[in-house]
Design an enzyme around this catalytic site. Sequence first.
Site, mmCIF file in Angstrom:
data_model
loop_
_atom_site.group_PDB
_atom_site.id
_atom_site.type_symbol
_atom_site.label_atom_id
_atom_site.label_comp_id
_atom_site.label_asym_id
_atom_site.label_seq_id
_atom_site.Cartn_x
_atom_site.Cartn_y
_atom_site.Cartn_z
ATOM 1 N N ARG A 149 0.864 -1.185 0.000
ATOM 2 C CA ARG A 149 0.000 0.000 0.000
ATOM 3 C C ARG A 149 0.895 1.228 0.000
ATOM 4 O O ARG A 149 1.769 1.363 0.854
ATOM 5 C CB ARG A 149 -0.852 -0.022 1.271
ATOM 6 N N TYR A 161 -2.821 11.898 6.344
ATOM 7 C CA TYR A 161 -3.014 10.522 6.810
ATOM 8 C C TYR A 161 -2.043 9.564 6.097
ATOM 9 O O TYR A 161 -1.856 9.646 4.891
ATOM 10 C CB TYR A 161 -4.457 10.032 6.539
ATOM 11 N N ASP A 213 -5.051 3.929 0.165
ATOM 12 C CA ASP A 213 -6.132 4.163 1.130
ATOM 13 C C ASP A 213 -6.513 5.646 1.111
ATOM 14 O O ASP A 213 -5.675 6.497 1.409
ATOM 15 C CB ASP A 213 -5.629 3.750 2.524
ATOM 16 N N HIS A 215 -8.941 6.782 3.018
ATOM 17 C CA HIS A 215 -9.299 7.011 4.424
ATOM 18 C C HIS A 215 -10.559 7.859 4.627
ATOM 19 O O HIS A 215 -10.570 8.813 5.405
ATOM 20 C CB HIS A 215 -8.103 7.609 5.182
ATOM 21 N N GLU A 239 -9.031 2.032 -1.282
ATOM 22 C CA GLU A 239 -9.710 1.726 -0.012
ATOM 23 C C GLU A 239 -10.443 2.930 0.565
ATOM 24 O O GLU A 239 -9.925 4.049 0.507
ATOM 25 C CB GLU A 239 -8.627 1.254 0.961
ATOM 26 N N GLU A 265 -13.181 -1.425 7.358
ATOM 27 C CA GLU A 265 -12.412 -1.541 8.603
ATOM 28 C C GLU A 265 -13.140 -0.968 9.808
ATOM 29 O O GLU A 265 -12.868 -1.392 10.922
ATOM 30 C CB GLU A 265 -11.015 -0.930 8.453
ATOM 31 N N ARG A 286 -13.475 -5.551 4.367
ATOM 32 C CA ARG A 286 -12.278 -5.440 5.209
ATOM 33 C C ARG A 286 -12.557 -5.522 6.707
ATOM 34 O O ARG A 286 -11.776 -5.019 7.530
ATOM 35 C CB ARG A 286 -11.535 -4.147 4.869
ATOM 36 N N GLU A 342 -3.986 -7.629 5.378
ATOM 37 C CA GLU A 342 -3.104 -6.500 5.684
ATOM 38 C C GLU A 342 -2.169 -6.891 6.821
ATOM 39 O O GLU A 342 -2.605 -7.456 7.828
ATOM 40 C CB GLU A 342 -3.947 -5.273 6.109
ATOM 41 N N TRP A 405 -10.983 12.255 9.365
ATOM 42 C CA TRP A 405 -9.544 11.939 9.425
ATOM 43 C C TRP A 405 -9.254 10.741 8.552
ATOM 44 O O TRP A 405 -9.968 9.777 8.546
ATOM 45 C CB TRP A 405 -9.101 11.658 10.872
HETATM 46 C C1 GCO Z 1 -5.492 0.725 7.511
HETATM 47 C C2 GCO Z 1 -6.140 1.728 8.380
HETATM 48 C C3 GCO Z 1 -5.387 2.140 9.593
HETATM 49 C C4 GCO Z 1 -6.294 2.976 10.489
HETATM 50 C C5 GCO Z 1 -6.056 2.659 11.916
HETATM 51 C C6 GCO Z 1 -6.923 3.450 12.853
HETATM 52 O O1 GCO Z 1 -5.944 0.613 6.383
HETATM 53 O O2 GCO Z 1 -4.608 0.063 7.982
HETATM 54 O O3 GCO Z 1 -6.740 2.755 7.661
HETATM 55 O O4 GCO Z 1 -4.184 2.771 9.313
HETATM 56 O O5 GCO Z 1 -6.117 4.325 10.244
HETATM 57 O O6 GCO Z 1 -6.270 1.303 12.104
HETATM 58 O O7 GCO Z 1 -6.788 2.960 14.147
HETATM 59 MG MG MG Z 2 -7.595 1.760 5.920
#
Ligand code: GCO
Ligand code: MG
Length: 405
Positions: A149, A161, A213, A215, A239, A265, A286, A342, A405
């Site tokens: 990634r 991020y 990602d 995010h 993602e 996630e 995920r 991951e 975020w």
């Molecule tokens: C990922 C995630 C993490 C999250 C984190 C928050 O894809 O691994 O986005 O980086 O930001 O798990 O606690």
């Molecule tokens: Mg993520």
Amino acid sequence: MTDRIIGAEVIVTSPGRNYVTLKLQTADGLVGYGDATVNGRELAVASYLRDHINPLLVGIDPAQIEDTWQYLYRGAYWRRGPITMAAISAVDLAVWDIKGKAAGMPVYQLLGGAVRDRILAYTHASAWELPELLDTVDARRQDGFRAVRAQSGVPGLETVYGVHRDAHDYEPASRGTAPVVESWDTDAYLRHAPSVLTAVREHVGPELALLHDAHHRLTPQQAARLGKELEPADLFWLEDVTPAENQDALRLVRQHTTTPLAIGEVFNTIYDCKDLITEQLIDFIRVAAAHAGGISHLRKIFALADVYQVRAAPHGPSDVSPVSFGASVHLGLSTHNFAIQEYMGYDPLAHEVFPHSWSFSDGYLHPGEAPGLGVEVDEQLAAKFPYEPAYLPVARTLDGAMTDW
Ligand code: GCO
Ligand code: MG
């Protein structure tokens, strides 16, 4: 026949970062561990377990895994939500661990046995500038990874991020009593990200699986545009393009791009993703064993996904503990539609506090053959690293308003 639960205890430890672990003990001396870590809200789950769940567990038959899950899920009346579901996940993992230990078998055997020899893993590469990012991707390939990634900085922003300005490792949570405030500007990101990922693809050639990602930060239209612009980079997935609450957004994104989409996630039950799966709006789901109801509930989500050719790809950041990471690897070995895991990696101290049978080599993971989940807790060592307050960052746009975020 397993003896009943006689003890339930919560272990909070901070080997590099905070983890919440549930420990169950049976009358015949078996011990099962579960992970209940919710990054930045750890003590809320610890209290949920200590104050409301552990007293209910003493006296139950840990062999009745599904009944225990239903008792805690339906019995709470206030269903779902990250804290409740992390607590249920921890109990579920601990009773699967006990069942495996009682049977003398690794959990993947109880789940139907291996359907593959090993599980493809991806890790993170991040750097602020492109040349350093390319070097970091190369370093990850040297480590054996076949899937990476990639995240970079954005010109004009101070913090972004997935990347620290001066380091090639990225850990989002920071210790302290309040969150760090990051900055965000979607337009600047959208102007920059496609050229970065296309350059990474040109650098690595066609074979490396490349992921990115977003995010949860884009509107549906912005996400659709990004997906389209990233098509030449041939991503394995893009993602979390839009905030997870707005699941209708994925319909619009889907109509405009063939870039594969991954999400989930922050989901904690099948109800968060059933429409995304049945309408085939995503390619990868995920959900994590620590957050979406443990092995028992992940199996149901993955079985539903299988019908619609959606593949499983659980979240595996450093903030899910080696206990639930191990559970995920058992699922990976025994679940046909499991695509990739991951593997962000752990602080060396976390490997010591949680000795484990799962292993990584040559780009792939394997759960090992130890009975149960194959992850133990060195409690003496764990006690040397007490909880430290830590938070995930928050983000504000350039005009100062709060954003995702
Ligand atoms: C990922 C995630 C993490 C999250 C984190 C928050 O894809 O691994 O986005 O980086 O930001 O798990 O606690
Ligand atoms: Mg993520």
